[in-house]
Design an enzyme around this catalytic site. Sequence first.
Site, PDB file in Angstrom:
ATOM      1  N   SER A  65      30.767  63.868  25.667  1.00 45.69           N
ATOM      2  CA  SER A  65      30.484  62.453  25.411  1.00 45.69           C
ATOM      3  C   SER A  65      29.206  61.939  26.053  1.00 45.69           C
ATOM      4  CB  SER A  65      31.675  61.597  25.850  1.00 45.69           C
ATOM      5  OG  SER A  65      32.726  61.744  24.912  1.00 45.69           O
ATOM      6  N   LYS A  68      26.606  60.512  23.799  1.00 42.63           N
ATOM      7  CA  LYS A  68      26.567  59.129  23.337  1.00 42.63           C
ATOM      8  C   LYS A  68      25.501  58.300  24.054  1.00 42.63           C
ATOM      9  CE  LYS A  68      31.317  59.117  21.778  1.00 42.63           C
ATOM     10  NZ  LYS A  68      31.944  60.184  22.563  1.00 42.63           N
ATOM     11  N   SER A 120      34.074  55.356  24.705  1.00 43.51           N
ATOM     12  CA  SER A 120      33.618  56.678  24.289  1.00 43.51           C
ATOM     13  C   SER A 120      33.976  56.912  22.823  1.00 43.51           C
ATOM     14  CB  SER A 120      34.209  57.781  25.182  1.00 43.51           C
ATOM     15  OG  SER A 120      33.561  59.009  24.942  1.00 43.51           O
TER      16      SER A 120
END
Length: 174
Positions: A65, A68, A120
């Site tokens: 993640s 991101k 997330s």
Amino acid sequence: MIMRKIGALALSLMFLTLVIQTSYANAAENPAEPELSAQSAVLFCPDNGEVIFQKSAHDKMKIASTTKIMTTLLTLEEAEKDDKVLEFTLDMAAEGSSMYLQEGNKLRLSDLAVGMMLASGNDGANAAAVTIGGSAEKFAEMMNKRAEEIGMNNTHFVTPSGLDDENHYSTAYD
């Protein structure tokens, strides 16, 4: 609204810098190599860019993640030009962590950026990618181009969300 989000991101970065500077000061007082559970790490001096500590800094690692961060950067830049409202469609859905977007939900790009960072949200990352790049694949090309522009020479993106892929990686140094 975007300025508040950019301000919050700047505050987060300042906090991280403070933590790193405190760690650097402690390392100067106690020069023994720190114990880390991380597989790889790198610590730079913010004043001169000198590498103070590294552990497997150039090893390619899965980035999950943290992907991101790049997706959010590109999304906020696009939102700054045109914070358009998009409608969530089923082709934007994603497995894993989620903002729980449903078909027909309408959101601004800036709201997707918040959801990607707070929840997330893989669905938010895919929605941003499809809206900005036309597809997740084309958006990944944009991510790779930006990574190259900022000197991330050992990073390669395949997805906007960070779902595992053999060709989706970065290094602690990058």
